[in-house]
Design a protein around this motif. Structure first.
Motif, PDB file in Angstrom:
ATOM      1  N   PRO A 148       0.807  -1.227   0.000  1.00  0.00           N
ATOM      2  CA  PRO A 148       0.000   0.000   0.000  1.00  0.00           C
ATOM      3  C   PRO A 148       0.837   1.272   0.000  1.00  0.00           C
ATOM      4  CG  PRO A 148      -0.905  -1.574   1.551  1.00  0.00           C
ATOM      5  CD  PRO A 148       0.394  -2.148   1.057  1.00  0.00           C
ATOM      6  N   VAL A 149       1.974   1.250   0.673  1.00  0.00           N
ATOM      7  CA  VAL A 149       2.832   2.435   0.706  1.00  0.00           C
ATOM      8  C   VAL A 149       3.381   2.727  -0.687  1.00  0.00           C
ATOM      9  CG1 VAL A 149       4.951   3.381   1.669  1.00  0.00           C
ATOM     10  CG2 VAL A 149       3.414   2.067   3.122  1.00  0.00           C
ATOM     11  N   CYS A 163       0.670   4.313  -2.642  1.00  0.00           N
ATOM     12  CA  CYS A 163       0.558   5.728  -2.258  1.00  0.00           C
ATOM     13  C   CYS A 163       1.598   6.554  -3.016  1.00  0.00           C
ATOM     14  CB  CYS A 163       0.793   5.900  -0.760  1.00  0.00           C
ATOM     15  SG  CYS A 163      -0.658   5.667   0.269  1.00  0.00           S
ATOM     16  N   CYS A 190      -1.171   8.814   4.268  1.00  0.00           N
ATOM     17  CA  CYS A 190      -0.143   7.851   3.839  1.00  0.00           C
ATOM     18  C   CYS A 190       1.103   7.974   4.713  1.00  0.00           C
ATOM     19  CB  CYS A 190       0.213   8.063   2.369  1.00  0.00           C
ATOM     20  SG  CYS A 190      -1.038   7.427   1.236  1.00  0.00           S
ATOM     21  N   PRO A 201      -2.323   3.913   4.825  1.00  0.00           N
ATOM     22  CA  PRO A 201      -2.310   4.012   3.363  1.00  0.00           C
ATOM     23  C   PRO A 201      -3.653   3.714   2.708  1.00  0.00           C
ATOM     24  CG  PRO A 201      -1.156   2.056   4.072  1.00  0.00           C
ATOM     25  CD  PRO A 201      -1.478   2.837   5.293  1.00  0.00           C
ATOM     26  N   LEU A 248      -5.081   6.252   0.056  1.00  0.00           N
ATOM     27  CA  LEU A 248      -5.353   5.892  -1.341  1.00  0.00           C
ATOM     28  C   LEU A 248      -6.744   6.361  -1.765  1.00  0.00           C
ATOM     29  CD1 LEU A 248      -3.817   2.312  -1.468  1.00  0.00           C
ATOM     30  CD2 LEU A 248      -2.985   4.339  -2.662  1.00  0.00           C
TER      31      LEU A 248
END
Length: 103
Positions: A38-39, A42, A75, A80, A84
């Protein structure tokens, strides 16, 4: 005679299909490295938003800027998924389609 030729042609086509699949499979897997965390997603959307704002600084208005700012802070603070969502909202307000790779 035609009946004997058909199985030979069919088995030849199956062999050709198997060889082509075996050769093409590794190439398809190496094609595009996609961000999976997820990072990283982002960061990908931040890059897209920054490039869009650099090209068109007046795009989107205050609401889009606020959503992108909230996305950055979420984020950065370890949330995150929420970030998002705000990136997607902000990019939509700017008239852009988010390039969000699937995990």
């Amino acid at each position: 005679m035609k009946r004997k030729a058909a199985p030979v042609i069919l088995s030849g086509l199956c062999l050709l299909l198997t060889v082509c699949t075996a050769v093409a499979a590794p190439v398809a897997q190496q094609a595009v490295p996609r961000p999976t965390k997820p990072v990283e997603r982002c960061q990908a959307l931040e890059t897209q938003a920054s490039a869009l704002l650099k090209a068109h600084p007046d795009l989107g208005g205050d609401r889009a800027q606020a959503d992108l700012g909230k996305a950055r802070s979420l984020c950065a603070s370890g949330k995150p998924a929420q970030g998002l969502r705000y990136y997607v909202k902000g990019l939509h307000l700017m008239g852009a389609q988010p390039n969000l790779p699937k995990p």
